[in-house]
Design a protein around this motif. Structure first.
Motif, PDB file in Angstrom:
ATOM      1  N   THR A  32       0.859  -1.185   0.000  1.00 36.03           N
ATOM      2  CA  THR A  32       0.000   0.000   0.000  1.00 36.03           C
ATOM      3  C   THR A  32       0.897   1.238   0.000  1.00 36.03           C
ATOM      4  O   THR A  32       2.080   1.166   0.355  1.00 36.03           O
ATOM      5  CB  THR A  32      -0.937   0.034   1.227  1.00 36.03           C
ATOM      6  N   ILE A  72      -4.075   2.772   0.746  1.00 37.49           N
ATOM      7  CA  ILE A  72      -4.220   2.922  -0.703  1.00 37.49           C
ATOM      8  C   ILE A  72      -3.345   1.873  -1.380  1.00 37.49           C
ATOM      9  O   ILE A  72      -2.118   1.962  -1.333  1.00 37.49           O
ATOM     10  CB  ILE A  72      -3.824   4.342  -1.138  1.00 37.49           C
ATOM     11  N   THR A  76      -3.580   1.680  -7.915  1.00 39.94           N
ATOM     12  CA  THR A  76      -4.745   2.555  -7.903  1.00 39.94           C
ATOM     13  C   THR A  76      -4.323   3.959  -8.306  1.00 39.94           C
ATOM     14  O   THR A  76      -3.138   4.288  -8.342  1.00 39.94           O
ATOM     15  CB  THR A  76      -5.424   2.602  -6.511  1.00 39.94           C
ATOM     16  N   VAL A  78      -4.807   8.089  -7.475  1.00 44.21           N
ATOM     17  CA  VAL A  78      -5.209   8.988  -6.400  1.00 44.21           C
ATOM     18  C   VAL A  78      -5.303  10.395  -6.967  1.00 44.21           C
ATOM     19  O   VAL A  78      -4.563  10.762  -7.879  1.00 44.21           O
ATOM     20  CB  VAL A  78      -4.244   8.975  -5.192  1.00 44.21           C
ATOM     21  N   LEU A 100      -9.068   8.106  -3.368  1.00 45.24           N
ATOM     22  CA  LEU A 100      -8.645   6.847  -3.961  1.00 45.24           C
ATOM     23  C   LEU A 100      -9.601   6.493  -5.091  1.00 45.24           C
ATOM     24  O   LEU A 100     -10.811   6.671  -4.962  1.00 45.24           O
ATOM     25  CB  LEU A 100      -8.694   5.765  -2.882  1.00 45.24           C
ATOM     26  N   HIS A 102     -10.057   3.270  -7.919  1.00 46.29           N
ATOM     27  CA  HIS A 102      -9.590   2.020  -8.523  1.00 46.29           C
ATOM     28  C   HIS A 102      -9.463   2.218 -10.025  1.00 46.29           C
ATOM     29  O   HIS A 102     -10.304   2.851 -10.655  1.00 46.29           O
ATOM     30  CB  HIS A 102     -10.525   0.865  -8.177  1.00 46.29           C
ATOM     31  N   GLN A 108     -14.710   6.816  -6.585  1.00 44.61           N
ATOM     32  CA  GLN A 108     -13.711   7.689  -5.987  1.00 44.61           C
ATOM     33  C   GLN A 108     -14.198   8.056  -4.602  1.00 44.61           C
ATOM     34  O   GLN A 108     -15.354   8.435  -4.440  1.00 44.61           O
ATOM     35  CB  GLN A 108     -13.504   8.956  -6.833  1.00 44.61           C
ATOM     36  N   ALA A 111      -9.621   8.987   1.131  1.00 36.92           N
ATOM     37  CA  ALA A 111      -8.854   8.013   1.899  1.00 36.92           C
ATOM     38  C   ALA A 111      -7.957   8.686   2.941  1.00 36.92           C
ATOM     39  O   ALA A 111      -7.721   8.122   4.006  1.00 36.92           O
ATOM     40  CB  ALA A 111      -8.009   7.148   0.967  1.00 36.92           C
TER      41      ALA A 111
END
Length: 136
Positions: A32, A72, A76, A78, A100, A102, A108, A111
Protein backbone atom coordinates in the motif's frame (compact mmCIF):
# COMPACT_ATOMS: atom_id res chain seq x y z
CA UNK A 1 -12.54 45.06 -4.23
CA UNK A 2 -12.84 44.53 -0.48
CA UNK A 3 -10.49 42.15 1.33
CA UNK A 4 -13.08 39.37 1.84
CA UNK A 5 -13.96 39.38 -1.87
CA UNK A 6 -10.26 39.38 -2.78
CA UNK A 7 -9.60 36.42 -0.47
CA UNK A 8 -12.58 34.48 -1.88
CA UNK A 9 -11.42 35.13 -5.45
CA UNK A 10 -7.83 34.08 -4.69
CA UNK A 11 -9.03 30.96 -2.81
CA UNK A 12 -11.04 29.85 -5.82
CA UNK A 13 -8.10 30.49 -8.14
CA UNK A 14 -5.75 28.50 -5.89
CA UNK A 15 -7.66 25.17 -5.87
CA UNK A 16 -5.17 22.54 -7.00
CA UNK A 17 -5.81 19.01 -8.28
CA UNK A 18 -2.99 16.53 -8.82
CA UNK A 19 -3.53 12.98 -10.05
CA UNK A 20 -0.96 10.27 -9.38
CA UNK A 21 -0.63 6.53 -9.90
CA UNK A 22 0.41 4.31 -6.99
CA UNK A 23 3.18 2.23 -8.52
CA UNK A 24 4.87 -0.58 -6.54
CA UNK A 25 8.03 1.51 -5.96
CA UNK A 26 5.97 3.88 -3.79
CA UNK A 27 4.52 1.21 -1.51
CA UNK A 28 5.44 -0.33 1.80
CA UNK A 29 5.72 -4.01 2.79
CA UNK A 30 1.89 -4.24 2.81
CA UNK A 31 1.82 -3.24 -0.87
CA UNK A 32 0.00 0.00 0.00
CA UNK A 33 1.09 3.60 -0.49
CA UNK A 34 3.87 4.44 1.95
CA UNK A 35 2.64 7.08 4.41
CA UNK A 36 5.73 9.26 3.94
CA UNK A 37 5.09 9.33 0.19
CA UNK A 38 1.47 10.40 0.79
CA UNK A 39 2.66 13.18 3.13
CA UNK A 40 5.19 14.43 0.57
CA UNK A 41 2.53 14.47 -2.16
CA UNK A 42 0.14 16.34 0.17
CA UNK A 43 2.75 18.93 1.15
CA UNK A 44 3.58 19.55 -2.51
CA UNK A 45 -0.08 19.97 -3.52
CA UNK A 46 -0.63 22.28 -0.54
CA UNK A 47 2.45 24.30 -1.50
CA UNK A 48 1.16 24.73 -5.06
CA UNK A 49 -2.26 25.92 -3.80
CA UNK A 50 -0.69 28.34 -1.32
CA UNK A 51 1.68 29.69 -3.98
CA UNK A 52 -1.20 30.18 -6.41
CA UNK A 53 -3.03 32.07 -3.69
CA UNK A 54 -0.33 34.61 -2.83
CA UNK A 55 2.43 34.28 -5.46
CA UNK A 56 5.08 34.75 -2.77
CA UNK A 57 7.94 32.54 -1.51
CA UNK A 58 6.57 30.16 1.13
CA UNK A 59 7.78 27.63 3.66
CA UNK A 60 5.81 24.86 5.35
CA UNK A 61 5.62 25.57 9.09
CA UNK A 62 3.31 22.75 10.15
CA UNK A 63 1.25 19.80 9.09
CA UNK A 64 -1.79 19.39 11.28
CA UNK A 65 -3.73 16.22 11.94
CA UNK A 66 -3.31 13.94 8.97
CA UNK A 67 -5.94 11.20 9.01
CA UNK A 68 -5.17 7.99 7.15
CA UNK A 69 -8.75 6.69 6.91
CA UNK A 70 -7.95 3.94 4.41
CA UNK A 71 -4.82 2.36 3.00
CA UNK A 72 -4.22 2.92 -0.70
CA UNK A 73 -3.17 -0.21 -2.59
CA UNK A 74 -0.63 -0.37 -5.40
CA UNK A 75 -2.23 -0.14 -8.81
CA UNK A 76 -4.75 2.55 -7.90
CA UNK A 77 -5.08 6.18 -8.91
CA UNK A 78 -5.21 8.99 -6.40
CA UNK A 79 -6.36 12.56 -6.79
CA UNK A 80 -5.06 15.15 -4.37
CA UNK A 81 -7.29 18.19 -3.94
CA UNK A 82 -5.75 21.15 -2.12
CA UNK A 83 -7.82 24.17 -1.09
CA UNK A 84 -6.83 27.24 0.87
CA UNK A 85 -8.83 26.97 4.07
CA UNK A 86 -7.72 29.98 6.11
CA UNK A 87 -5.74 33.15 5.48
CA UNK A 88 -3.89 34.89 8.27
CA UNK A 89 -1.70 37.97 8.05
CA UNK A 90 1.50 36.10 7.08
CA UNK A 91 0.23 32.52 6.97
CA UNK A 92 -2.00 30.34 4.81
CA UNK A 93 -3.64 27.08 5.89
CA UNK A 94 -4.39 24.54 3.15
CA UNK A 95 -6.67 21.50 3.43
CA UNK A 96 -5.57 18.51 1.34
CA UNK A 97 -7.69 15.45 0.63
CA UNK A 98 -6.48 12.35 -1.17
CA UNK A 99 -9.20 10.50 -3.06
CA UNK A 100 -8.65 6.85 -3.96
CA UNK A 101 -9.84 5.61 -7.33
CA UNK A 102 -9.59 2.02 -8.52
CA UNK A 103 -8.05 1.96 -11.96
CA UNK A 104 -10.75 -0.11 -13.65
CA UNK A 105 -13.85 1.05 -11.74
CA UNK A 106 -15.86 4.26 -11.68
CA UNK A 107 -15.51 5.09 -8.02
CA UNK A 108 -13.71 7.69 -5.99
CA UNK A 109 -13.70 8.29 -2.26
CA UNK A 110 -11.62 10.11 0.35
CA UNK A 111 -8.85 8.01 1.90
CA UNK A 112 -6.52 10.57 3.53
CA UNK A 113 -6.96 14.17 4.68
CA UNK A 114 -4.80 16.71 6.41
CA UNK A 115 -3.94 20.36 6.67
CA UNK A 116 -0.70 22.25 6.09
CA UNK A 117 0.29 25.76 7.15
CA UNK A 118 2.69 27.99 5.22
CA UNK A 119 4.28 31.34 5.96
CA UNK A 120 5.14 33.87 3.25
CA UNK A 121 8.71 35.12 3.32
CA UNK A 122 10.31 38.32 2.10
CA UNK A 123 13.82 38.69 0.62
CA UNK A 124 15.22 38.83 4.18
CA UNK A 125 13.60 35.42 4.90
CA UNK A 126 11.28 37.04 7.48
CA UNK A 127 7.45 36.69 7.36
CA UNK A 128 5.57 39.12 5.11
CA UNK A 129 1.81 39.72 4.66
CA UNK A 130 0.34 37.20 2.22
CA UNK A 131 -1.95 39.78 0.60
CA UNK A 132 0.61 42.59 0.26
CA UNK A 133 0.63 43.96 -3.27
CA UNK A 134 -2.85 42.72 -4.27
CA UNK A 135 -5.31 45.44 -5.20
CA UNK A 136 -7.58 43.52 -7.60
Amino acid sequence: MDQDALIAKRMQHAITRVTRTVFPGRTNHHNTLFGGEALAWMDEAAFIAATRFCRKPLVTVSSDRVDFKESIPAGTLVELVAKVDHVGRTSIKVQVDIFLEHMYEDDQHKAISGSFTFVALGPDRKPVPVLAGFTE
